[in-house]
Design a protein around this motif. Structure first.
Motif, PDB file in Angstrom:
ATOM      1  N   SER A 184     107.583  63.725  29.223  1.00 56.31           N
ATOM      2  CA  SER A 184     107.592  62.954  27.983  1.00 56.31           C
ATOM      3  C   SER A 184     107.097  61.546  28.247  1.00 56.31           C
ATOM      4  CB  SER A 184     109.007  62.909  27.400  1.00 56.31           C
ATOM      5  OG  SER A 184     109.481  64.213  27.137  1.00 56.31           O
ATOM      6  N   LEU A 185     106.088  61.134  27.485  1.00 55.21           N
ATOM      7  CA  LEU A 185     105.485  59.817  27.623  1.00 55.21           C
ATOM      8  C   LEU A 185     105.912  58.959  26.437  1.00 55.21           C
ATOM      9  CD1 LEU A 185     101.883  61.004  28.593  1.00 55.21           C
ATOM     10  CD2 LEU A 185     103.757  60.395  30.136  1.00 55.21           C
ATOM     11  N   GLU A 232     106.702  54.950  24.513  1.00 55.09           N
ATOM     12  CA  GLU A 232     105.954  53.743  24.155  1.00 55.09           C
ATOM     13  C   GLU A 232     106.933  52.723  23.605  1.00 55.09           C
ATOM     14  OE1 GLU A 232     104.340  55.468  19.860  1.00 55.09           O
ATOM     15  OE2 GLU A 232     103.189  55.751  21.691  1.00 55.09           O
ATOM     16  N   PHE A 246      98.833  51.370  25.578  1.00 52.68           N
ATOM     17  CA  PHE A 246      99.757  52.497  25.728  1.00 52.68           C
ATOM     18  C   PHE A 246      99.047  53.803  25.394  1.00 52.68           C
ATOM     19  CE2 PHE A 246     103.851  49.902  24.727  1.00 52.68           C
ATOM     20  CZ  PHE A 246     103.787  49.329  25.989  1.00 52.68           C
ATOM     21  N   LYS A 280      98.183  56.787  28.021  1.00 52.47           N
ATOM     22  CA  LYS A 280      98.715  58.130  27.811  1.00 52.47           C
ATOM     23  C   LYS A 280      97.594  59.164  27.751  1.00 52.47           C
ATOM     24  CE  LYS A 280     101.974  57.082  24.545  1.00 52.47           C
ATOM     25  NZ  LYS A 280     103.146  57.360  23.675  1.00 52.47           N
ATOM     26  N   HIS A 281      96.479  58.785  27.134  1.00 53.09           N
ATOM     27  CA  HIS A 281      95.317  59.670  27.142  1.00 53.09           C
ATOM     28  C   HIS A 281      94.912  59.976  28.583  1.00 53.09           C
ATOM     29  CE1 HIS A 281      90.777  60.239  25.963  1.00 53.09           C
ATOM     30  NE2 HIS A 281      91.235  61.229  26.691  1.00 53.09           N
ATOM     31  N   VAL A 303      97.495  62.265  30.223  1.00 50.77           N
ATOM     32  CA  VAL A 303      97.395  63.626  29.696  1.00 50.77           C
ATOM     33  C   VAL A 303      96.167  64.316  30.279  1.00 50.77           C
ATOM     34  CG1 VAL A 303      96.959  64.978  27.602  1.00 50.77           C
ATOM     35  CG2 VAL A 303      98.688  63.174  27.585  1.00 50.77           C
ATOM     36  N   TRP A 319     104.531  63.120  23.496  1.00 47.72           N
ATOM     37  CA  TRP A 319     104.186  61.737  23.139  1.00 47.72           C
ATOM     38  C   TRP A 319     105.121  61.297  22.026  1.00 47.72           C
ATOM     39  CZ3 TRP A 319      98.562  59.661  23.106  1.00 47.72           C
ATOM     40  CH2 TRP A 319      98.472  58.438  22.421  1.00 47.72           C
ATOM     41  N   PHE A 369     107.389  53.437  28.641  1.00 46.56           N
ATOM     42  CA  PHE A 369     106.277  52.490  28.710  1.00 46.56           C
ATOM     43  C   PHE A 369     106.777  51.116  28.295  1.00 46.56           C
ATOM     44  CE2 PHE A 369     103.848  56.137  29.306  1.00 46.56           C
ATOM     45  CZ  PHE A 369     102.476  55.872  29.379  1.00 46.56           C
TER      46      PHE A 369
END
Length: 644
Positions: free
Chosen positions: A277-278, A280, A288, A292-293, A296, A502, A538
């Protein structure tokens, strides 16, 4: 956004281009009181603020407001605690006092509009919004207090269990109102207040000392509380900064489409986890989203992840998945169809386009699927389930039209009567039972995929009904529980898949939020999957982000900027390593000693949700070693770029 006292739920749905009732995580839509209290403990004005009692006025000119508190029969009420709370609930501008034997109270405040609240033993609290000071005719404000309410009493103690005196105590109602803050009577280290049933955040502030908060549900004749301080965030000692410098993992870039060599240590953090789990710290930060891109992309291409889930409606996200898997439709249109302005950005759109390019060149077993796990919009789920039933069970489809269709009107209000909810719930249960009992027949008249989609659409409707039929804290718990359930049901559909998620830090954390009253999605996932989950928070030090304007002007979606400050103890400590983009594996922290103790105590970073106001300093404490397995640190940020 958090330098506010209101505990109202932000109805972002009623702002332009944001049609859903709960559009942001708890960090911005609820419990602003709780978050304000938590952050003030680290504010430079802590020693000057004592629940609105300050040594100097905030304006050079003040005007008086006269208040009279009386019972229903007109008899004066002495000893009522009356508070004047300014717009947004700024604590340092709140004034309060006690009514005299004639029930009167007079206080001088800067001219403006205030909420006025009153509490008195054995009587229901009173909340009067929109009081203009001075009044147009100069008359006093009359407050009538009715018998009722429940008694809440308790004591204030230090971390060592000793009586804690000299504090002020208030209860902020968890509501959609602005300024519904109620004062408690304090004698020594004991306090008492009478309140109506509901959810509140109890808070106490000691001048120059610790801050105490506790979520309270008032529903019993007497509620006994003990408010005890948590350790105050402190600047990182040398042992901590040394540990950070030795263990921080610098990253070369936030840009996707680059070499993965610097991400190999992140791969070791992920390990064999099935769900990563990312988070923000804001919903509107370009860096951010770009980071995350990139993560991923790394997890998909190098670690074999084939599911990507985002904090967006489950049914609507299928339209995005059609583009990602098959190239069908316009990705920009599909993104807008998620309703969430937070994701309607250049950064997320570019990630979708990368997913499509990737899927076009790899075998089907390696392709990445896009899914949503939220459940705040019923319309498409209703339409899709009804259309499915028209194919396989016309009778149940007609029942949906007759009994379930009112659910789409509940986006901004609760069921008008228990009968409405009962009718909807009864029909959904019948559909559920029929689909379970006659699964083979349903699949024979459709496909395994469409049957599974319909099952999830049904889940969304039941989850949505549960949320909108619940009171505020229960609604928050219902949402995070539902999001976790939707993640787990998606994993069941793809038993060999690994998923990257996300969402906001608050949802992915392994700890509760809202003063401990709300069990986060991350906690539900950890309980279900154990060590197969990794939560990555994050954080940032300073910079810009976009959010809805939380000031009275309500300017819509605008850019905000915040500066670095020593009050953000965690991010200042991370910045000491001189790595502007970095990862820290919190699971490698020592088990004891000064480093372990510092990370175990609440430390502060900047956090914001979908709503923000320039008066907010957004510095909030959190037990990071408990909440996250790892942190991504980005020193300087800019605003996410909205799509046209």
């Amino acid at each position: 956004m958090y330098l506010q006292f209101g505990t109202r739920i932000r109805r972002i749905a009623r702002m332009p281009a944001t049609p859903a009732p709960l559009r942001c995580p708890a960090f911005s839509k609820v419990l602003q009181l709780w978050r304000w209290w938590r952050q003030v403990a680290n504010s430079v004005v802590l020693g000057l603020v004592l629940l609105g009692v300050v040594s100097s006025p905030h304006a050079s000119e003040t005007v008086a407001l006269a208040v009279k508190v009386s019972a229903g029969d007109g008899a004066p009420i002495a000893g009522a605690l009356v508070a004047l709370v300014p717009p947004g609930g700024a604590l340092e501008k709140t004034r309060h006092g006690v009514s005299d034997q004639e029930g009167r109270f007079e206080i001088s405040v800067p001219a403006g509009t205030y909420a006025v609240t009153a509490t008195s033993p054995g009587r229901r609290e009173v909340y009067v919004p929109g009081v203009k000071v001075p009044s147009s005719d100069g008359s006093e404000l009359g407050i009538v207090m009715r018998p009722g309410g429940r008694l809440i009493r308790g004591e204030l103690v230090s971390s060592r269990g000793e009586p804690l005196r000299g504090a002020q105590v208030a209860f902020g109602r968890v509501s959609e109102q602005d300024g519904d803050l109620f004062m408690a009577a304090v004698t020594g280290n004991r306090f008492e207040i009478t309140l109506s049933d509901g959810d509140y955040v109890a808070a106490a502030l000691v001048s120059g000392g610790p801050l105490l908060t506790k979520s309270v549900r008032v529903e019993e004749n007497t509620v006994e509380l003990v408010l005890r301080p948590e350790p105050r965030p402190t600047p990182a000692p040398d042992a901590v900064t040394t540990w950070i410098k030795e263990h921080i993992i610098p990253l070369r870039t936030i840009a996707a489409g680059t070499d993965f060599a610097d991400l190999l240590p992140f791969g070791r953090i992920v390990g064999d986890a099935r769900v990563v789990s990312l988070g923000e710290a804001t919903h509107g930060t370009r860096e951010f989203f770009q980071m995350k891109h990139r993560l991923v992309e790394f997890m998909v291409e190098e670690l074999g992840f084939t599911l990507f889930g985002i904090e967006a409606n489950l049914t609507e996200a299928r339209v995005v998945n059609e583009y990602v898997l098959h190239g069908r439709g316009d990705p920009a249109v599909a993104l807008k169809g998620l309703y969430f302005w937070t994701w309607d950005t250049e950064e997320v759109l570019e990630m979708l386009r990368w997913m499509r390019r990737y899927n076009a060149r790899v075998p089907i077993e390696r392709q990445v699927r896009f899914f949503g796990f939220d459940m705040q919009e019923p319309q498409m789920a209703f339409d899709r389930l009804r259309d499915y039933l028209r194919q396989v069970s016309p009778t149940l489809a007609r029942e949906m039209d007759a009994n379930v269709s009112p659910i789409v009107q509940l986006r901004t209000r609760k069921p008008s009567s228990p009968t409405v909810r009962a009718d909807i719930d009864r029909s959904l249960r019948r559909i559920d039972q029929s689909m379970l009992n006659d699964r083979k027949a349903y699949v024979e008249h459709s496909t395994n995929i469409t049957y599974a989609d319909a099952r999830q659409d049904l889940d969304v409707l039941r989850q949505f009904l549960d949320m909108v039929s619940s009171e505020r804290m229960d609604a928050l718990n219902a949402r995070d529980s539902a999001m976790a359930s939707n993640v787990l049901s998606t994993l069941e559909r793809y038993p060999e898949a690994r998923a990257a998620l996300w969402a906001h830090n608050g949802h992915i954390a392994n700890a509760p939020f809202a003063g401990g009253a709300v069990t986060s999605m991350g906690m539900h996932l950890r309980r279900a999957l154990g060590a197969q989950t990794v939560a990555v928070g994050f954080v940032f030090r300073h910079g810009a982000f976009q959010a809805y304007d939380g000031t009275p002007e309500r300017r819509g979606l605008v850019a905000f900027s915040v500066e670095q400050t020593p009050a953000a103890t965690l991010t200042e400590a991370l910045a000491s390593a001189n790595s502007p983009i970095a990862v820290v594996d919190l699971r490698t922290l020592p088990r004891d000693g000064p480093v372990a103790r510092w990370f175990a105590d609440p430390q502060t970073t900047r956090q914001a949700g979908a709503v923000f106001a320039p008066t907010d300093n957004s510095i909030l404490p959190e037990r990071f070693a408990q909440s996250y397995d790892a942190l991504v640190f980005i020193e300087s940020t800019t605003r996410a770029r909205a799509n046209p």
